[in-house]
Design a protein around this motif. Sequence first.
Motif, PDB file in Angstrom:
ATOM      1  N   LEU A 284     -16.451 -17.725  21.450  1.00 19.34           N
ATOM      2  CA  LEU A 284     -17.273 -18.832  21.939  1.00 19.34           C
ATOM      3  C   LEU A 284     -17.212 -18.920  23.464  1.00 19.34           C
ATOM      4  CD1 LEU A 284     -19.038 -21.032  20.695  1.00 19.34           C
ATOM      5  CD2 LEU A 284     -17.043 -22.534  20.666  1.00 19.34           C
TER       6      LEU A 284
ATOM      7  N   ASP B 288     -19.162 -12.255  13.694  1.00 20.87           N
ATOM      8  CA  ASP B 288     -20.102 -13.361  13.465  1.00 20.87           C
ATOM      9  C   ASP B 288     -21.504 -12.815  13.259  1.00 20.87           C
ATOM     10  OD1 ASP B 288     -18.224 -15.520  13.831  1.00 20.87           O
ATOM     11  OD2 ASP B 288     -18.288 -15.100  15.981  1.00 20.87           O
TER      12      ASP B 288
ATOM     13  N   THR C 276     -25.280 -12.399  13.879  1.00 20.28           N
ATOM     14  CA  THR C 276     -26.065 -12.567  15.102  1.00 20.28           C
ATOM     15  C   THR C 276     -27.085 -13.690  14.965  1.00 20.28           C
ATOM     16  OG1 THR C 276     -25.804 -10.233  15.657  1.00 20.28           O
ATOM     17  CG2 THR C 276     -27.611 -11.406  16.713  1.00 20.28           C
TER      18      THR C 276
ATOM     19  N   ASP D  69     -27.344 -16.191  12.532  1.00 24.41           N
ATOM     20  CA  ASP D  69     -26.935 -17.527  12.097  1.00 24.41           C
ATOM     21  C   ASP D  69     -25.783 -18.125  12.910  1.00 24.41           C
ATOM     22  OD1 ASP D  69     -24.705 -16.118  11.216  1.00 24.41           O
ATOM     23  OD2 ASP D  69     -25.237 -16.221   9.101  1.00 24.41           O
ATOM     24  N   THR D  70     -25.142 -17.338  13.750  1.00 22.11           N
ATOM     25  CA  THR D  70     -24.009 -17.866  14.516  1.00 22.11           C
ATOM     26  C   THR D  70     -24.147 -17.620  16.014  1.00 22.11           C
ATOM     27  OG1 THR D  70     -22.544 -17.513  12.623  1.00 22.11           O
ATOM     28  CG2 THR D  70     -21.492 -17.857  14.764  1.00 22.11           C
ATOM     29  N   VAL D  71     -24.317 -16.357  16.401  1.00 20.84           N
ATOM     30  CA  VAL D  71     -24.362 -16.033  17.833  1.00 20.84           C
ATOM     31  C   VAL D  71     -25.572 -16.658  18.507  1.00 20.84           C
ATOM     32  CG1 VAL D  71     -24.494 -14.159  19.518  1.00 20.84           C
ATOM     33  CG2 VAL D  71     -23.077 -13.899  17.471  1.00 20.84           C
TER      34      VAL D  71
ATOM     35  N   ARG E 224     -25.362 -20.492  18.899  1.00 15.99           N
ATOM     36  CA  ARG E 224     -24.334 -20.864  19.884  1.00 15.99           C
ATOM     37  C   ARG E 224     -24.812 -20.589  21.310  1.00 15.99           C
ATOM     38  NH1 ARG E 224     -18.562 -18.955  17.105  1.00 15.99           N
ATOM     39  NH2 ARG E 224     -18.467 -20.683  15.594  1.00 15.99           N
TER      40      ARG E 224
ATOM     41  N   ILE F 163     -23.385 -27.482  16.157  1.00 19.31           N
ATOM     42  CA  ILE F 163     -23.136 -26.132  16.652  1.00 19.31           C
ATOM     43  C   ILE F 163     -21.979 -26.180  17.651  1.00 19.31           C
ATOM     44  CG2 ILE F 163     -24.108 -24.106  17.776  1.00 19.31           C
ATOM     45  CD1 ILE F 163     -25.376 -24.818  15.096  1.00 19.31           C
TER      46      ILE F 163
END
Length: 352
Positions: free
Chosen positions: A43, A77, A79, A81-83, A86, A239
Amino acid sequence: MSHPLPVPMTDVRTGSLAWLWPGYIPKGKLTILDGDPNLGKSLTTLDLAARWSRGQTFPDGAGAGTIGRTLIIQVEDGTADTVLPRLQAAGADLANVFVLPDESARVFRLPWNTPWLEQAIRESNASLVVIDPFLSFLSRRVWATSDQSVRRVLGKLAEVAKQTGAAIMLIRHLNKTEGQKALYRGGGSIGIVGVARSALLAAAHPSGDGRVVLTTTKANLGPPPPALTYRIVGNESGIATIAWEGPVDLTADEALNPPPTEDDKLLMNVILATEWLMAELRAGPCPAKEIARAAESAGIPERTLDRAKKSAHVISTLEVNRKTNERRWIWKLNRDYYEPLEDLPRAPDVFW
């Protein structure tokens, strides 16, 4: 083949050291970021990529106005749904952030894909490259714990960084060997941090208040920069993002291995006193006064002995001599807790 000849330093041109994030991440070099899971290492790199993509200041206020591109290679992670969410939550200019698609990242291996990496850096014009986590991308023929083996890989990566001018960040988890100096806690061979010119550590703040400390374990190119703190927070949509909270006076070793508090010391003393008392009473009941004198000789304070008595489940009974009417208190172990007594510890040779 002829061997190169040495040249005098008078023939070497002076070069200038360039920084992506002054003091923390040098350009054209390798940087390590170590830390345990759930402390926001990945993060943090997304937060830095977002700042870099828009020319915003870095967490310490440096770097305003410089816009750059980031190439992210990661497998832990998703790409989409997360990266991506964020990065959006961090305010990134997505046109300046490049990723290796999930299916391609799963087969990306070092050192075999080093030529492709250099090409990708040049084509995307990335000045920051994040490989997360580094050990997951090593070829099966590379022994992560072998200094010689990993240095072959890192030597090629360092050359890519030098030729492209990009700052390459390698993310690692910590090993399980607690109590070591922070420099030696990163996963794999010590050769990994040996080749890197800068090494950062994310560690939980010793206060236990939820803050994370970002500090340096290695700063070869200048004085160690200040340690910074941050929290992992959620935006309105839940998020995760990074909220920076400023500098803190902590070294990497202090953050990772904080000195014991007074409560910790007191608890340890009670534990040691309990073991000592159990060993003293192992042979059978003993007058309380004798125990007190022995404890004083061993350096055990009276208050600590009282706490150890309770912790060891010691029974205290009053014994009366009918002929002399002499009274004394006898301490003994409660056999309901300790059977057989042969299993009890013996008195330590060194105490306090």
